[in-house]
Write an enzyme that holds these catalytic residues in place. Structure first.
Site, PDB file in Angstrom:
ATOM      1  N   ASP A 269       0.632  -1.122  -0.127  1.00 21.47           N
ATOM      2  CA  ASP A 269       0.103   0.100   0.146  1.00 21.47           C
ATOM      3  C   ASP A 269       0.830   1.226   0.061  1.00 21.47           C
ATOM      4  O   ASP A 269       1.966   1.042   0.113  1.00 21.47           O
ATOM      5  CB  ASP A 269      -1.048  -0.024   1.267  1.00 21.47           C
ATOM      6  CG  ASP A 269      -2.244   0.849   0.730  1.00 21.47           C
ATOM      7  OD1 ASP A 269      -3.286   0.489   1.479  1.00 21.47           O
ATOM      8  OD2 ASP A 269      -2.107   1.873   0.171  1.00 21.47           O
TER       9      ASP A 269
HETATM   10  C1  GLC Z   1      -4.386   4.249  -0.101  1.00 19.83           C
HETATM   11  C2  GLC Z   1      -5.262   3.011   0.145  1.00 19.83           C
HETATM   12  C3  GLC Z   1      -5.272   2.027  -0.836  1.00 19.83           C
HETATM   13  C4  GLC Z   1      -5.290   2.981  -2.261  1.00 19.83           C
HETATM   14  C5  GLC Z   1      -3.732   3.188  -2.246  1.00 19.83           C
HETATM   15  C6  GLC Z   1      -3.539   3.925  -3.728  1.00 19.83           C
HETATM   16  O1  GLC Z   1      -3.500   4.699   0.945  1.00 19.83           O
HETATM   17  O2  GLC Z   1      -4.924   2.411   1.364  1.00 19.83           O
HETATM   18  O3  GLC Z   1      -6.636   1.377  -0.836  1.00 19.83           O
HETATM   19  O4  GLC Z   1      -5.631   1.867  -3.156  1.00 19.83           O
HETATM   20  O5  GLC Z   1      -3.409   4.120  -1.199  1.00 19.83           O
HETATM   21  O6  GLC Z   1      -4.374   5.095  -3.750  1.00 19.83           O
END
Ligand code: GLC
Length: 724
Positions: A269
């Protein structure tokens, strides 16, 4: 030319170590030539100290918005990339791209798998013409704690229902052949694993539970998405039993790769590789890179531990280059599956983008899904549906609001959303509407209150439009108090004095504590964040042109003190109401009931359904046979309606404690007034299996109870035995 496995390996062998490592980083558009954001290095993560040369070898990009930008970035990138390896473009297309559908928690309440799949297919189409190849969806985290803001992104508290929706979303996003169909996108299931169980509902907090609990409740939906062919998986921010998911070998290698056989790409993430340091399991960036690559993170999203440390870790023999090779091969394989080597622009098409976005058909599907996702929670004396010709005072911060798309609504514009007022005006005419804001989301003035009271004097009905702003749920939006903001409750109680029938339409991203709303209003329509067609869909329901059919996929607590409260709980050794007159020494609270305000599976209709003649085809079954459970459902009312018939099963005696009931199947049935249909379900031994204390997944012989009914509370019970 088609890139086959042999050619991919040949390509890999041509790559330098730095080129391989660069494939494993994902950057935002502001690093790339051709992006309208190029050079905007103001964001905290943007200052990664990434060299131009590294950007030219990076593997994927997060968040480009639009065909024109994607084409320009890819064009420039390919000119400078030595081996002409195309960029992957990824984005958060969670519940729509430009046409926004209800938030996933609302879609979960539709119990409509076909429409869910259709919504994902449309989202994929709009995303692919705007240059996206991969979506960071479906989010399938099981949720039991509405204090957590991201419950809005999940389909709810039940592993069976979440698994069904996970599969439907993956099918809709990916279709049957990603390579042949440029208007589909690869799905990236998230957040692995157990992110919905953060302690205290506090965002990014600790997750700790038994492996049995994890496997029984929290893991099934990820597995369902993978079994349906999801091409990617995202590790979660949280720890899982003491080790952050992003550095958790047990989770990402032993379980995901070795036990489940997942061969797709694993992405971290945002920044979660580097976060191994503040988690306290990595001493520095090099340690974070070592732990993440060892655990099996293929792509590091928006942090630079890999690109700054992996080559020296390989040179120092701390990391085997083979680990990097396997990660890069998975990334190259995904690019090949998407046909990017021969078609690096894939579905990106500026002309199509202009022509198809938010087409009438897409809005129609969004409208239909919104109608099926909005839950009628209360309707005292059948105050709803409204009759036309009545004077309606529509009051509240959401009366004319366009904040109906909810979090994660990618290219969706709030301006495109139909407000409740607009929906009602279209339906009943402006002449029947009186409007006052009454108060803001969490602020209010005397003036606003006076205006609101004034219009109630001329109205027959008061329609309150209340709720949370979209910033109050979603990521980094945990709330310890899950009631409506105080000013809205004050407005509601003040207007009660007008002594007129009062209906509340709620816009929110989580189950709320609605005790006061239940007491003060005559009817409650839970609209969630209903998407682009929101106001029009609600107007259809309020005037009875459509009949509510949605059922809650997540319990509404009586109060925040009850959390976690969920339907498939264990009995305990001192269950309440087990013995007559035993009031004190049982599992209960002194000050509130054990039961939620509204249970899982609950939702009202404008008609009523009766369940009769529940019956089993037999009293016993064995491993090789099955039972059929049937019930006759009758529409006893005056209007047609859809009923979601639910089958639950209880394992009366298990090797471990077993839930009071578990959802095992459901069917939606349309019934006309007076019509009766017999609804049947097949009970197989497979539906009776669970994880034993030794984690073996199997059934026990013995007594079971099948429950059938309109929700998890109002059920009829039928006993049966599983015998040798
Ligand atoms: C965010 C979220 C994730 C998302 C990623 C990209 O922090 O936790 O669900 O897909 O970053 O935006």
């Amino acid at each position: 030319m088609k890139i086959n496995e042999e050619q991919l390996n040949h390509l890999l062998n041509q790559m330098t170590l730095d080129e391989k490592i660069a494939q494993c980083i994902q950057l935002a558009p502001n690093f790339y030539e051709g992006s309208k954001e190029k050079g905007d290095v103001t964001g905290p993560m943007a200052k990664l100290g990434i060299s131009e040369e590294l950007v030219q070898n990076s593997g994927s990009l997060i968040g480009a918005t639009g065909a024109k930008e994607m084409i320009r970035i890819q064009e420039t990138y390919l000119k400078n990339n030595r081996l002409k390896i195309p960029l992957l473009f990824m984005a958060d297309i969670v519940h729509g791209c430009k046409t926004i559908f209800p938030i996933p928690l609302a879609i979960g309440c539709s119990w409509d798998l076909e429409l869910a799949e259709k919504s994902a297919e449309i989202a994929a189409l709009e995303a692919s013409v705007s240059g996206i190849h991969v979506t960071f969806a479906p989010m399938v985290d099981l949720v039991r704690d509405p204090r957590w803001g991201r419950v809005m992104e999940s389909t709810g508290e039940d592993p069976y229902l979440n698994s069904k929706f996970a599969k439907a979303f993956v099918r809709g996003f990916q279709g049957s052949d990603l390579e042949e169909d440029p208007y589909r996108v690869a799905a990236c299931v998230k957040h692995f694993a157990g992110y919905g169980a953060v302690e205290g509902g506090r965002e990014y907090n600790t997750v700790d539970m038994s492996e049995r609990q994890l496997r029984e409740y929290y893991l099934p939906a990820y597995k369902a998405a993978i079994d349906e062919g999801a091409q990617m998986l995202m590790s979660s921010f949280n720890t899982v039993n003491g080790i952050p998911a992003t550095g958790n070998r047990k989770l990402l290698r032993d379980l995901l790769r070795d036990e489940w056989g997942f061969e797709g790409v694993v992405i971290s993430d945002w920044g979660s590789v580097m976060e191994l340091i503040p988690h306290g399991v990595a001493a520095d960036e090099a340690d974070a890179a070592y732990k993440a690559i060892s655990a099996g993170i293929d792509i590091e999203m928006m942090s630079s531990a890999y690109v700054k440390n992996l080559s020296s870790l390989v040179e120092n023999k701390m990391v085997d280059e083979a680990l990097i090779d396997e990660a890069v091969l998975r990334i190259l394989r995904l690019k090949s599956k998407l046909g990017l080597f021969e078609h690096p622009y894939r579905g990106a098409d500026e002309e199509l983008e202009k022509r198809i976005m938010m087409s009438e058909y897409y809005r129609h599907v969004s409208h239909e899904l919104a109608v099926k996702s909005i839950v009628l929670l209360q309707n005292k004396n059948g105050i709803l549906p409204l009759q036309k010709g009545k004077k309606i005072a529509i009051i509240g911060p959401f009366a004319k609001s366009h904040d109906l798309l909810g979090p994660w609504s990618w290219l969706g514009s709030k301006e495109d959303a139909i407000s409740l007022y607009d929906g009602l005006k279209e339906k009943a005419g402006a002449h029947s509407l009186l409007y006052a804001e009454g108060c803001g989301i969490d602020t209010g003035t005397e003036e606003q209150l006076k205006d609101a009271i004034k219009i109630t004097n001329k109205a027959d009905i008061i329609l309150l439009a209340l709720g949370e702003s979209s910033e109050m749920s979603g990521e980094a939006a945990s709330r310890a108090d899950i009631r409506l903001p105080q000013v809205q409750m004050d407005l509601m109680k003040l207007l009660k004095r007008a002594d007129k029938p009062m209906i509340a339409v709620l816009f929110n991203g989580r189950p709320l504590d609605l005790r006061d709303v239940v007491e003060v209003t005559n009817a409650i329509l839970e609209a969630w964040f209903p998407g682009t067609e929101g106001g029009a869909a609600i107007a259809d329901l309020l005037f009875g042109d459509k009949n509510p059919s949605a059922k809650l996929s997540m319990s509404f607590p009586y109060s925040v003190g009850q959390i976690p409260v969920y339907y498939n709980h264990f009995r305990t050794g001192r269950p309440q109401n087990a013995l007559p007159k035993v009031e004190k020494y049982v599992s209960k609270y002194l000050d509130i009931p054990n039961d939620p305000l509204f249970p899982f599976g609950f939702g009202l209709s404008y008609t009523t359904f009766s369940y009769g003649n529940a019956r089993l085809s037999d009293q016993t079954m064995n491993v090789g046979t099955s039972l059929t459970i049937s019930v006759d459902v009758t529409n006893d009312g005056e209007v047609p309606g859809e009923e979601i018939v639910q089958l639950y099963i209880q394992d009366v005696v298990g090797e471990v404690v077993r839930p009071v009931k578990e959802l095992k199947d459901f069917k939606k049935v349309l019934l006309y007034p007076g019509e009766t249909k017999s609804i049947s379900f097949t009970i197989t031994e497979e539906k009776l299996r669970y994880h034993h204390s030794d984690l073996q997944y199997k059934s026990d012989h013995g007594a079971f109870i099948a429950y059938i009914g309109p929700n998890s509370r109002d059920v009829q019970a039928l006993s049966f035995q599983l015998i040798q």
